[in-house]
Enzyme design. Sequence first.
Site, mmCIF file in Angstrom:
data_model
loop_
_atom_site.group_PDB
_atom_site.id
_atom_site.type_symbol
_atom_site.label_atom_id
_atom_site.label_comp_id
_atom_site.label_asym_id
_atom_site.label_seq_id
_atom_site.Cartn_x
_atom_site.Cartn_y
_atom_site.Cartn_z
ATOM 1 N N GLU A 1 17.964 -139.504 108.872
ATOM 2 C CA GLU A 1 18.497 -138.209 108.443
ATOM 3 C C GLU A 1 19.879 -138.431 107.830
ATOM 4 O OE1 GLU A 1 19.672 -133.941 110.516
ATOM 5 O OE2 GLU A 1 18.291 -135.298 111.549
ATOM 6 N N ASP B 1 27.381 -127.535 112.844
ATOM 7 C CA ASP B 1 27.827 -128.842 113.328
ATOM 8 C C ASP B 1 28.978 -128.712 114.311
ATOM 9 O OD1 ASP B 1 26.009 -130.274 111.803
ATOM 10 O OD2 ASP B 1 27.320 -130.294 110.062
#
Length: 257
Positions: A48, A59
């Site tokens: 990824e 995030d």
Amino acid sequence: MSRIQAAFRRARNEGRAAVVPYLTAGYPSPEAYLDTATQLLEFADLMEIGLPYSDPLGDGPTIQRSGEAALRAGVRTADVVALVAALRQRTDKPLLLMTYVNPVFAWGPARFFAAFAEAGLDGVILPDLPPDEDPEVVRAAHDAGLATVFLLAPTSTDARIREVVRHTTGFVYTVSVTGVTGARSEMPDLAPLVGRIRSQTELPVAIGFGVSGAETARQAARVADGVVVGSALIKKLASGEDPAPLLAEIRRAARVE
């Protein structure tokens, strides 16, 4: 069979969950990124690749800081395309891009997805796009030959699961918490959620947002087809350590019991 499907099937045949490391593209530098990704691919089934972005809503602080560092170093979308192309020259394993949707709109979906597909990308993960809100973007990814991956959470209803899997062609990304990314010491019980997802799709299910080491990887592998790890690897990089031994440990722990 796509490379993504083949990777999950290969891992299942080996009696374990697929291992999916996340690294922010261009971190800690473009050259170091390529070398680190290549080392991690030895223990990975899929990779990824995070596109650095200035407002990464999903995030946690570790990945945010890595993205900020990459942006300060001048890494932009075109540079990530080049990094994907360079990494594709080093591996035939599936490569997926994790990107928020604004960079897609900035280039235009058709141009964005075509550029990454030509570079050798297999799929795109769009964490902040409810796929039913803009099916044209989803269609543009599919037209470019890219698999699409969307996120589900412990709060997802059966109706939401049904809608998301209808647009998903790679794997279903299940987040372990209703929060941001980050390494955690323990996983919640995700078996009920994974069971509800599997009742509506035959696609592989991968768990992320919390895998920090062997124990959390073991917990995720008990119920899912894949284990995603990001923040724990980037923490190693930030402290000047080699993250490959941690990923090797996670791969060993991801045995299906």
